[in-house]
Scaffold this motif. Structure first.
Motif, PDB file in Angstrom:
ATOM      1  N   CYS A  55       4.298 -15.296   5.252  1.00 51.80           N
ATOM      2  CA  CYS A  55       4.054 -14.225   4.268  1.00 51.80           C
ATOM      3  C   CYS A  55       5.349 -13.712   3.637  1.00 51.80           C
ATOM      4  CB  CYS A  55       3.329 -13.059   4.921  1.00 51.80           C
ATOM      5  SG  CYS A  55       1.704 -13.507   5.577  1.00 51.80           S
ATOM      6  N   HIS A  56       6.391 -13.570   4.466  1.00 54.62           N
ATOM      7  CA  HIS A  56       7.618 -12.929   3.960  1.00 54.62           C
ATOM      8  C   HIS A  56       8.636 -13.930   3.415  1.00 54.62           C
ATOM      9  CE1 HIS A  56       6.590  -8.832   5.091  1.00 54.62           C
ATOM     10  NE2 HIS A  56       6.129  -9.292   6.244  1.00 54.62           N
ATOM     11  N   ARG A  68       0.886  -2.045   9.086  1.00 51.82           N
ATOM     12  CA  ARG A  68       0.590  -1.099   8.002  1.00 51.82           C
ATOM     13  C   ARG A  68      -0.918  -1.110   7.847  1.00 51.82           C
ATOM     14  NH1 ARG A  68       5.123  -0.827   4.320  1.00 51.82           N
ATOM     15  NH2 ARG A  68       6.833  -0.045   5.601  1.00 51.82           N
ATOM     16  N   ARG A 110       6.253 -16.518  13.106  1.00 52.66           N
ATOM     17  CA  ARG A 110       5.235 -15.489  12.907  1.00 52.66           C
ATOM     18  C   ARG A 110       5.280 -14.789  11.549  1.00 52.66           C
ATOM     19  NH1 ARG A 110       1.555 -14.977  17.188  1.00 52.66           N
ATOM     20  NH2 ARG A 110       2.626 -15.392  19.162  1.00 52.66           N
ATOM     21  N   CYS A 111       6.410 -14.802  10.903  1.00 46.51           N
ATOM     22  CA  CYS A 111       6.580 -13.914   9.742  1.00 46.51           C
ATOM     23  C   CYS A 111       6.804 -14.664   8.426  1.00 46.51           C
ATOM     24  CB  CYS A 111       7.766 -12.968   9.959  1.00 46.51           C
ATOM     25  SG  CYS A 111       7.970 -12.383  11.667  1.00 46.51           S
ATOM     26  N   MET A 136      -0.445  -6.678   7.035  1.00 48.96           N
ATOM     27  CA  MET A 136       0.630  -6.531   8.025  1.00 48.96           C
ATOM     28  C   MET A 136       0.023  -5.937   9.286  1.00 48.96           C
ATOM     29  SD  MET A 136       3.827  -6.862   8.763  1.00 48.96           S
ATOM     30  CE  MET A 136       4.889  -6.221  10.075  1.00 48.96           C
ATOM     31  N   ARG A 178      13.966  -2.002  -6.073  1.00 47.08           N
ATOM     32  CA  ARG A 178      14.488  -3.096  -5.246  1.00 47.08           C
ATOM     33  C   ARG A 178      14.824  -4.229  -6.154  1.00 47.08           C
ATOM     34  NH1 ARG A 178      10.256  -3.332  -0.338  1.00 47.08           N
ATOM     35  NH2 ARG A 178      10.698  -1.196   0.331  1.00 47.08           N
ATOM     36  N   SER A 191       0.847  -1.191   0.000  1.00 45.41           N
ATOM     37  CA  SER A 191       0.000   0.000   0.000  1.00 45.41           C
ATOM     38  C   SER A 191       0.882   1.239   0.000  1.00 45.41           C
ATOM     39  CB  SER A 191      -0.859  -0.008   1.270  1.00 45.41           C
ATOM     40  OG  SER A 191      -1.345   1.287   1.513  1.00 45.41           O
TER      41      SER A 191
END
Ligand code: HEC
Ligand code: HEC
Length: 359
Positions: free
Chosen positions: A147-148, A182, A143-144, A187, A85, A62
């Motif tokens: 998604c990441h 976010r 935990r991450c 997130m 990136r 976003s």
């Protein structure tokens, strides 16, 4: 209110940092704001969405979340747009590295993004954030990573292991993002779930994975001329079996190129990406190319195959291909795997020269 940037600048490459006080300037005039909004729709909406909501293609973040604009304005946002990136679909838009935007346009767009969201910037401390790395790794995995990505490569969310991200993001910026999330995105505010020590730990863990990132200046190559668009003009055409009436598989395209068939290959990414690496012979016709009219005059109208590809793997290429089909081009296709898939299959690419020798 300036945030520290862990940026290594090489070879005379430098977005006019001296102009950063331009961000203290009065609001954009209505004319400037309209021009910036226009640039946004042209260059960014494809992935970040017409309303800056994110997630339209390639899990682009976003660009209207309050936490991003509170902590990322101006440098983090400006430099991300300018230099991209590498390794993600986020390309570099600055003309200095082969993109379409000049310095003033980049500043204007960055200011416009901020002006769309009514928040004050906050001062973030420059000091590194320390934490228990082992614990950080455990938190990350539990935990991450879904998604990441296990290695921070990004699955449904940004690549938090990306060297360019880690170079532009301070520890405090990342910690703030993790703690507050976010708004309006997947997130969440992990500060409501995890103790502060865990947030420190996972921030320190992300930083510990940083690898060297250097801002290099490509030696800009001229794109092929109109008369050079068709590869192997005298050879027979390839015979493609399109998947879903639209896609050609990398294996088939590679075979056609190896057999030197008559074909046009379009690179539909932002032009800075073509400069870094492209399928040999590909013509840079980015997704934001001005109207299809000028383009169609340059392409063969005798039914030659035109195959478009992008990074992503498909959004930009599909958008260009739809326009070509609407303009009457029949033998058009999209490379199914995108160029990243192409590269990971080991098919050949032309790699540009990345660095000008230091003066
Ligand atoms: C082809 C798709 C695509 C286009 C077009 C694109 N972006 Fe992105 N952008 C992305 C993706 C994907 C990311 C996240 C990359 C990652 O780390 O995985 C990103 C990241 C960003 C970020 C960082 C945000 C954050 O949360 O860290 C900013 C700022 C940004 N883009 C601005 C822009 C602007 C402005 C434009 C137009 C000039 C643009 N982008 C065009 C795909 C795109
Ligand atoms: C449900 C999926 C999900 C989980 C789980 C998740 N995130 Fe995120 N994260 C996202 C998304 C989506 C974004 C991009 C949000 C946006 O649009 O700005 C993001 C953004 C970020 C960013 C900013 C990246 C950038 O480009 O600016 C960081 C840092 C981050 N997450 C760290 C973490 C950490 C650390 C955890 C674990 C504690 C975590 N995330 C868990 C989905 C997730």
């Amino acid at each position: 209110m300036m945030h520290p940037i862990r940026l290594i600048v090489c070879c005379g490459l430098l977005l006019a940092v001296s102009q950063l006080d331009a961000f203290e300037a009065p609001p954009l005039t209505p004319g400037e704001a309209a021009a910036a909004a226009n640039d946004y729709q042209r260059y960014c909406a494809l992935c970040h969405g017409a309303d800056r909501q994110g997630g339209v293609n390639d899990h682009a973040p976003s660009l209207r979340s309050e936490t991003l604009l509170r902590t990322g304005f101006p440098e983090f946002i400006l430099f991300t747009i300018a230099y991209g990136r590498r390794g993600t679909p986020m390309g570099a838009y600055f003309e200095e590295v082969g993109g379409p935007m000049n310095n003033d346009e980049l500043y204007r767009l960055t200011r416009w993004l901020k002006e769309q969201v009514d928040v004050e910037s906050i001062d973030l401390p420059a000091e590194p954030i320390r934490g228990d790395l082992q614990r950080g790794q455990q938190v990350y995995t539990e935990r991450c990573a879904t998604c990441h990505g296990a290695e921070g490569e990004g699955v449904s969310a940004p690549a938090v292991g990306n060297p360019a991200l880690l170079a532009l993001a301070s520890d405090a910026f990342m910690r703030y993002t993790i703690e507050h999330g976010r708004d309006g995105t997947e997130m969440i505010a992990w500060g409501e779930v995890l103790p502060a020590a865990d947030i420190d730990a996972v921030t320190a863990f992300l930083r510990s994975r940083e690898t060297h990132w250097e801002l290099t200046k490509p030696v800009l190559q001229p794109p092929p001329k109109v008369g050079q668009y068709v590869l192997n003009p005298d050879a027979p055409a390839p015979e493609f079996q399109l998947k879903d009436g639209l896609y050609v598989m990398a294996e088939e395209l590679n075979r056609a190129l190896q057999e030197k068939r008559r074909i046009v290959v379009l690179d539909t990414r932002v032009t800075s990406m073509w400069q870094i690496a492209h399928i040999e012979g590909a013509v840079p016709i980015p997704y934001y190319h001005d109207g299809i009219a000028g383009l169609t005059e340059d392409l063969p109208t005798d039914g030659a195959w035109i195959v478009a590809y992008c990074e992503c793997p498909r959004a930009a290429a599909e958008s260009v291909t739809r326009k070509l089909r609407a303009a009457g081009f029949q033998n058009t296709a999209v490379l199914y795997e995108g160029i990243q898939g192409w590269i990971s299959l080991g098919y050949p690419v032309f790699v540009g020269e990345l660095t000008e020798p230091p003066q």
